[in-house]
Enzyme design. Sequence first.
Site, short mmCIF file in Angstrom:
data_model
loop_
_atom_site.label_atom_id
_atom_site.label_comp_id
_atom_site.label_asym_id
_atom_site.label_seq_id
_atom_site.Cartn_x
_atom_site.Cartn_y
_atom_site.Cartn_z
N ASP A 1 0.83 -1.21 0.00
CA ASP A 1 0.00 0.00 0.00
C ASP A 1 0.86 1.26 0.00
O ASP A 1 2.08 1.19 0.15
CB ASP A 1 -0.93 -0.01 1.22
CG ASP A 1 -0.19 -0.14 2.55
OD1 ASP A 1 1.06 -0.22 2.54
OD2 ASP A 1 -0.85 -0.18 3.60
N GLU B 1 -9.75 -0.53 4.85
CA GLU B 1 -10.25 0.04 6.10
C GLU B 1 -11.57 -0.61 6.52
O GLU B 1 -12.24 -1.25 5.69
CB GLU B 1 -10.46 1.56 5.92
CG GLU B 1 -9.19 2.34 5.61
CD GLU B 1 -8.32 2.61 6.84
OE1 GLU B 1 -8.40 1.87 7.83
OE2 GLU B 1 -7.55 3.59 6.79
#
Length: 239
Positions: free
Chosen positions: A67, A143
């Site tokens: 990421d 998330e």
Amino acid sequence: MKLEVFENSEIVDIEVAKKIIHVIKEKPNALICIAGGDTPKGVFKQLIDAQKNNCCDFKEVSFISLDEWVGISDETPGSCKQTLYDGLYTPLNLKESQIHFFNGKAESMIDECKQMDKIVAEHDGIDFVLLGIGMNGHLGFNEPGTNTKNSSVLQLSPTTKEVSVKYFNKELPLRYGITLGMSQLTQAKNIVLMATSEKKREIVNLTFRGEKTNQVPSSLMQGTHAILCVDEEAGRDIK
Ligand code: PGA
């Protein structure tokens, strides 16, 4: 998901590094994904030592990023790219052709996602992924509330924004993260989730014993072949 609890974080580092080295010995051209963040830093050291001691040959390995914060790249200390390059790739003397990293400053984040998905597909999936667990259970920037298949750009949660201060020593105006998708992570051939220290105790418990829900993305590893490697402090509630 299997649980392995070790006496302290240094032993976790050693044992996790052994698992990575084992995969590379079995498949010298493996595709490996190692998270940025603070948790895997001790593993970097173990891997660098393994190369120095001729215990592992990284020449054919490919590394893929997990990421990146959208809007920054390796010029920003604390970015995922800078963390991985300084901590691992440069000390291992990797060639640029061995590294595939999200560019958080790319003009088109859609192209950036497509490019990363192509690399994963070309390698027939990820051979080993080492993940940290965010304080809210995020994996990469997957998330709470999301459940992505492939690489995606997602809004950062308030918890992640708060936690980000520890990487940059100040709050940067970050709103999105680019990340490999949950399916790409759960389908990796070897998956290690790593968490150390008291502050991860609650989220480790939710990951392993809590409800399997996308509100806690790390709990989505329940029922997979993932191994959760923790030290005694982080694993106190689940031993
Ligand atoms: P940390 O981050 O290793 O710095 O605790 C983990 C994460 O947010 O994934």
